[in-house]
Each structure stands twice: as C-alpha cells, then as structure tokens.
Design an enzyme around this catalytic site. Structure first.
Site, PDB file in Angstrom:
ATOM      1  N   ARG A  15      -6.674 -59.084   3.775  1.00  0.00           N
ATOM      2  CA  ARG A  15      -7.823 -59.980   4.001  1.00  0.00           C
ATOM      3  C   ARG A  15      -7.915 -61.031   2.894  1.00  0.00           C
ATOM      4  NH1 ARG A  15     -12.032 -61.955   1.333  1.00  0.00           N
ATOM      5  NH2 ARG A  15     -12.375 -59.929   0.353  1.00  0.00           N
ATOM      6  N   ASP A  16      -8.319 -60.629   1.707  1.00  0.00           N
ATOM      7  CA  ASP A  16      -8.472 -61.602   0.615  1.00  0.00           C
ATOM      8  C   ASP A  16      -7.114 -62.228   0.299  1.00  0.00           C
ATOM      9  OD1 ASP A  16      -9.607 -63.038  -1.479  1.00  0.00           O
ATOM     10  OD2 ASP A  16     -10.583 -61.313  -2.383  1.00  0.00           O
ATOM     11  N   HIS A 207     -14.522 -55.896  -8.031  1.00  0.00           N
ATOM     12  CA  HIS A 207     -13.575 -56.754  -7.308  1.00  0.00           C
ATOM     13  C   HIS A 207     -13.169 -57.880  -8.265  1.00  0.00           C
ATOM     14  CE1 HIS A 207     -12.244 -58.869  -3.496  1.00  0.00           C
ATOM     15  NE2 HIS A 207     -12.468 -59.929  -4.253  1.00  0.00           N
ATOM     16  N   HIS A 209     -10.718 -60.787  -9.645  1.00  0.00           N
ATOM     17  CA  HIS A 209      -9.571 -61.702  -9.496  1.00  0.00           C
ATOM     18  C   HIS A 209      -8.968 -61.859 -10.891  1.00  0.00           C
ATOM     19  CE1 HIS A 209      -9.942 -63.226  -5.264  1.00  0.00           C
ATOM     20  NE2 HIS A 209     -11.037 -62.485  -5.391  1.00  0.00           N
ATOM     21  N   CYS A 240     -10.495 -67.024  -2.686  1.00  0.00           N
ATOM     22  CA  CYS A 240     -11.430 -67.502  -1.676  1.00  0.00           C
ATOM     23  C   CYS A 240     -11.213 -68.991  -1.454  1.00  0.00           C
ATOM     24  CB  CYS A 240     -12.863 -67.221  -2.133  1.00  0.00           C
ATOM     25  SG  CYS A 240     -14.065 -67.891  -0.979  1.00  0.00           S
ATOM     26  N   ASN A 250      -6.096 -61.984  -6.513  1.00  0.00           N
ATOM     27  CA  ASN A 250      -6.779 -60.752  -6.905  1.00  0.00           C
ATOM     28  C   ASN A 250      -5.948 -60.023  -7.964  1.00  0.00           C
ATOM     29  OD1 ASN A 250      -9.038 -59.887  -4.777  1.00  0.00           O
ATOM     30  ND2 ASN A 250      -7.475 -61.075  -3.732  1.00  0.00           N
TER      31      ASN A 250
HETATM   32  P1  HMG Z   1     -22.050 -71.826  10.579  1.00  0.00           P
HETATM   33  O1  HMG Z   1     -21.360 -73.031  11.094  1.00  0.00           O
HETATM   34  O2  HMG Z   1     -23.239 -72.013   9.687  1.00  0.00           O
HETATM   35  O3  HMG Z   1     -22.404 -70.842  11.773  1.00  0.00           O
HETATM   36  O4  HMG Z   1     -20.943 -70.953   9.811  1.00  0.00           O
HETATM   37  P2  HMG Z   1     -23.639 -70.818  12.754  1.00  0.00           P
HETATM   38  O5  HMG Z   1     -24.313 -69.506  12.604  1.00  0.00           O
HETATM   39  O6  HMG Z   1     -24.450 -72.081  12.609  1.00  0.00           O
HETATM   40  O7  HMG Z   1     -22.929 -70.858  14.190  1.00  0.00           O
HETATM   41  C1  HMG Z   1     -22.159 -71.981  14.602  1.00  0.00           C
HETATM   42  C2  HMG Z   1     -21.169 -71.555  15.657  1.00  0.00           C
HETATM   43  O8  HMG Z   1     -20.232 -70.657  15.066  1.00  0.00           O
HETATM   44  C3  HMG Z   1     -21.790 -70.793  16.837  1.00  0.00           C
HETATM   45  O9  HMG Z   1     -20.993 -71.101  17.983  1.00  0.00           O
HETATM   46  C4  HMG Z   1     -21.570 -69.357  16.474  1.00  0.00           C
HETATM   47  O10 HMG Z   1     -21.505 -68.479  17.580  1.00  0.00           O
HETATM   48  C5  HMG Z   1     -20.230 -69.422  15.797  1.00  0.00           C
HETATM   49  P3  HMG Z   1     -21.524 -72.128  19.117  1.00  0.00           P
HETATM   50  O11 HMG Z   1     -22.826 -71.566  19.559  1.00  0.00           O
HETATM   51  O12 HMG Z   1     -21.656 -73.428  18.390  1.00  0.00           O
HETATM   52  O13 HMG Z   1     -20.429 -72.101  20.099  1.00  0.00           O
HETATM   53  N1  HMG Z   1     -20.063 -68.326  14.849  1.00  0.00           N
HETATM   54  C6  HMG Z   1     -19.001 -67.527  14.794  1.00  0.00           C
HETATM   55  N2  HMG Z   1     -17.866 -67.481  15.511  1.00  0.00           N
HETATM   56  C7  HMG Z   1     -16.982 -66.493  15.212  1.00  0.00           C
HETATM   57  N3  HMG Z   1     -17.198 -65.581  14.234  1.00  0.00           N
HETATM   58  C8  HMG Z   1     -18.321 -65.608  13.506  1.00  0.00           C
HETATM   59  C9  HMG Z   1     -19.274 -66.621  13.776  1.00  0.00           C
HETATM   60  N4  HMG Z   1     -20.467 -66.898  13.234  1.00  0.00           N
HETATM   61  C10 HMG Z   1     -20.938 -67.957  13.893  1.00  0.00           C
HETATM   62  N5  HMG Z   1     -18.521 -64.681  12.548  1.00  0.00           N
HETATM   63  C11 HMG Z   1     -20.085 -68.875   8.955  1.00  0.00           C
HETATM   64  C12 HMG Z   1     -21.304 -69.754   9.132  1.00  0.00           C
HETATM   65  C13 HMG Z   1     -20.433 -67.760   8.008  1.00  0.00           C
HETATM   66  C14 HMG Z   1     -19.655 -68.322  10.303  1.00  0.00           C
HETATM   67  C15 HMG Z   1     -18.918 -69.721   8.382  1.00  0.00           C
HETATM   68  O14 HMG Z   1     -19.359 -70.455   7.267  1.00  0.00           O
HETATM   69  C16 HMG Z   1     -17.723 -68.889   7.981  1.00  0.00           C
HETATM   70  O15 HMG Z   1     -17.083 -68.275   8.810  1.00  0.00           O
HETATM   71  N6  HMG Z   1     -17.359 -68.884   6.677  1.00  0.00           N
HETATM   72  C17 HMG Z   1     -16.201 -68.160   6.221  1.00  0.00           C
HETATM   73  C18 HMG Z   1     -16.434 -67.675   4.833  1.00  0.00           C
HETATM   74  C19 HMG Z   1     -15.225 -66.895   4.351  1.00  0.00           C
HETATM   75  O16 HMG Z   1     -14.504 -66.268   5.111  1.00  0.00           O
HETATM   76  N7  HMG Z   1     -14.983 -66.929   3.013  1.00  0.00           N
HETATM   77  C20 HMG Z   1     -13.924 -66.162   2.437  1.00  0.00           C
HETATM   78  C21 HMG Z   1     -14.256 -64.725   2.365  1.00  0.00           C
HETATM   79  S1  HMG Z   1     -15.424 -64.347   1.064  1.00  0.00           S
HETATM   80  C22 HMG Z   1     -14.417 -64.051  -0.312  1.00  0.00           C
HETATM   81  O17 HMG Z   1     -13.238 -64.253  -0.268  1.00  0.00           O
HETATM   82  C23 HMG Z   1     -15.049 -63.451  -1.536  1.00  0.00           C
HETATM   83  C24 HMG Z   1     -14.772 -61.942  -1.671  1.00  0.00           C
HETATM   84  O18 HMG Z   1     -13.386 -61.684  -1.717  1.00  0.00           O
HETATM   85  C25 HMG Z   1     -15.453 -61.384  -2.942  1.00  0.00           C
HETATM   86  C26 HMG Z   1     -15.148 -62.200  -4.205  1.00  0.00           C
HETATM   87  O19 HMG Z   1     -13.973 -62.481  -4.488  1.00  0.00           O
HETATM   88  O20 HMG Z   1     -16.125 -62.513  -4.894  1.00  0.00           O
HETATM   89  C27 HMG Z   1     -15.355 -61.164  -0.477  1.00  0.00           C
HETATM   90 MG    MG Z   2     -12.160 -61.953  -3.478  1.00  0.00          MG
END
Ligand code: HMG
Ligand code: MG
Length: 308
Positions: A15-16, A207, A209, A240, A250
């Site tokens: 994933r990450d 967690h 990095h 990220c 990571n």
């Molecule tokens: P948004 O545009 O604000 O979503 O995105 P919304 O709620 O306004 O919805 C807009 C449209 O998206 C709608 O569709 C929803 O159904 C759809 P429409 O009605 O227009 O047809 N939608 C989705 N579709 C599929 N899957 C979903 C989903 N949610 C809404 N889950 C959202 C908000 C969170 C979805 C977007 O910003 C997003 O996907 N961001 C991705 C963030 C991400 O993956 N970041 C990396 C992971 S975090 C990380 O790496 C850190 C970590 O490792 C810890 C660390 O290192 O600190 C965990």
């Molecule tokens: Mg991370």
C-alpha cells in the site's frame, strides 16, 4: 528485560510502498508480492487502499488485489479506507480489517483528503460505526504526528488531541505517522510521554518513514517505551503522494527485522524471504531498494580470507 520480547511488524509495502511509484505494477504482481510477504512470516500485510482512483491511480485495482490474494490463516490483511465510500468498497471486496487516516495538521489533512481535521474525524466516526456490525478491526493513522511538510514541527499536544478523539470514536489502535521522516528519538520521547496515557500500550503503533535516516533510532527509542508494533515496507518503498517530493520511503522491513533480531525481539519474520519479496517487486519498478540490509546482501556470511 529492557525491550518487549516480541514485536508485530505491519508490512505496508503493497500500500504505502506502491501508492507513489512512477511505474505501473500489474495486479497479478501486486498479488504475488502480498503472498510472498505473508509467506515470509509477516503477521499483518496492509494490502491496498480504497481511496479515490483519480487521487491515487496506483491503487485503482484495490478490489481485484484484495480478492485475489491467498489469505493465509493467522495473517491479517488490513486495507486503507478514507471515508464511508471507501468502506463500502472495502467490505464489498471482503476486507475484515481497515485502517483509517487523518492527520495532526490542517494543511496536510486538506492536501491529503480534502477535509478539515474535524470533518475527517466525523468521517472516521461514521466509518467506525458502519464497520462495527461487520466485525472489522479498526486502526487509525495520525499522519504528520511529528512534522508537517506545510506547517513544520508539530506540538505533541496537538497530536494528543487528535489521538484522543479517534480513540473516543472507537479506533482500536493508533498508528503514529512520521509521514515525512523528520523525527529524531528526542521527538519520539516527547510525543510518547504525552500520548501513552491515553490508551493501553498495545493501542499504539509507530509508522516511521526513513527520509532522513532516523527511523531505526526512532524504533529503538519506541521500544524503550514498550511499544511493540512497527510499520515498515519491504525494500524501503513508499511515501505519501500528497506530502511533497521529499517524502520518501518507509522504514525498510529488512532493516527493521535485522535490528529486532539483533536485539532479541521476536518477530517471526524470515529476513531472506522478505528479501525475496523485495527482489521480486523491485524487478518491476524503476529503482533499486533502499534497504541497507538488502544492499549488504542480508546477514553476514563470513568468507574466509583466501591464502596464496
Ligand atoms: P473528495 O473529492 O473530497 O471526495 O475526495 P467527495 O467525498 O467530495 O466525493 C467526490 C466523488 O468521489 C464522489 O463521486 C464520491 O462517491 C467519490 P461522484 O458522486 O462525484 O460520482 N468518492 C470515492 N470514490 C472511490 N473511493 C472512495 C471515494 N470517496 C469519494 N473512497 C478523498 C476525498 C478522500 C476520496 C480523496 O481525497 C482521496 O482519495 N485521497 C487519497 C488520499 C491518499 O490515498 N493518500 C495517501 C495515503 S495516506 C498516507 O500515505 C499516510 C500514511 O502512510 C501514514 C503516514 O505516513 O503518516 C497512512
Ligand atoms: Mg506512510
């Protein structure tokens, strides 16, 4: 004993690790990567994320990957879920454990999930309530728990407030994320001194990095506090996409396993088999693994000096 006798490694490479790669990795290779990691003895493998496929195209095949992996008895396979829509998709694909995520700073929360912190905690509460009837285990990440790419160092008090709200919402474990790999052991102490009273010790995971090479030192400091859950990614993959260009990999699973083995902390993970998984996935990427232990060829195998 000084350290916990056992630790749980949560492997986040699929994933990450893969979410931010430039190269497209085919679904069947992701599935094989997950299977190799569980065969290596990793007790928890974070498989994929059910985020918006436009936001993170590399995770667009989340459903297919989760359906196709060989779920080994005793191994847990959490998936990352940002909101209720993500939960629906995850449950439809058969997920039994989810990892939610928010952050300790407003700017990062906005950049990552287009929400305020308050909105993200409302979303988390809704997801937890909807997930409970399905018996799903729930972990919650707090990103930027030490430093934010937009706001700089983050006060422990600010992180503690978010942790308390997530625990109140029903999160069973908090993963404290050093998203941009900026923390040192002094920062780890400052944060753990502030937050550990909020939940039992097994309610915390770290967690790290390894952007600035401090991740292993931070693990050792966390062990001093009795923390026994650590995230890492095979080969040191990861980062990220919303944390800026300097948010690199990571902590590498190989480096973590080598450290914990050396300290006598049991993990049940086979270092050579993790290296096999790293070799497999990196052959499909456009860069080499960053793990020091991988680069060194694994454990020391002495080669007697040749005599003339
Ligand atoms: P948004 O545009 O604000 O979503 O995105 P919304 O709620 O306004 O919805 C807009 C449209 O998206 C709608 O569709 C929803 O159904 C759809 P429409 O009605 O227009 O047809 N939608 C989705 N579709 C599929 N899957 C979903 C989903 N949610 C809404 N889950 C959202 C908000 C969170 C979805 C977007 O910003 C997003 O996907 N961001 C991705 C963030 C991400 O993956 N970041 C990396 C992971 S975090 C990380 O790496 C850190 C970590 O490792 C810890 C660390 O290192 O600190 C965990
Ligand atoms: Mg991370």
């Amino acid at each position: 004993m000084r350290y916990p006798s056992q630790a749980t490694i949560i492997e986040v490479g699929p994933r990450d690790g893969l979410q931010n790669e430039a190269v497209h990795v085919p679904t069947d290779a992701k599935v094989r990567f997950v299977d190799m990691l569980s065969d290596a003895g990793l007790p928890v493998v974070e498989v994929t994320s059910f985020v918006h496929p436009k936001a993170v195209p590399r995770m667009a095949d989340a459903h297919e990957v989760l359906r196709a992996i060989r779920q080994k008895p005793g191994v847990r396979y959490p998936v990352l879920v940002p909101n209720s829509r993500g939960l629906e998709r995850a449950l439809a694909a058969g997920a039994r454990e989810i990892a939610l995520f928010t952050a300790a700073t407003e700017s990062f929360t906005r950049a990552n999930i287009n929400r305020t912190i308050d909105q993200s905690i409302d979303d988390a509460r809704a997801v937890i309530q909807a997930a409970r009837p399905h018996g799903a285990r729930i972990r919650a990440y707090v990103s930027t728990a030490f430093a934010c790419p937009f706001e700089g160092p983050v006060p422990p008090e600010q992180v503690a407030g978010i942790c308390a709200r997530l625990l109140d919402a029903g999160a069973e474990q908090i993963g404290l994320g050093d998203t941009i790999g900026a923390a040192t052991p002094a920062d780890v102490s400052r944060l753990l001194d502030r937050v550990l009273g909020l939940a039992p010790l097994d309610g915390w995971g770290m967690h790290f990095h390894d952007t600035r090479g401090t991740a292993l030192a931070n693990v050792v400091r966390s062990l001093d506090y009795g923390i026994a859950v650590f995230d890492s990614a095979a080969g040191g993959l990861g980062g990220c996409p919303f944390a800026g260009p300097n948010a690199t990999g990571n902590l590498a699973t190989e480096d973590l396993v080598y450290l914990l083995d050396g300290l006598g902390v049991e993990t049940g993970v086979s270092l050579p088999r993790v290296m096999d998984a790293t070799r497999f996935i990196c052959a499909r990427l456009d860069h080499a693994p960053t793990s020091k232990v991988f680069q060194a060829g694994g454990r020391l195998v002495p080669k007697p000096l040749a005599t003339a």
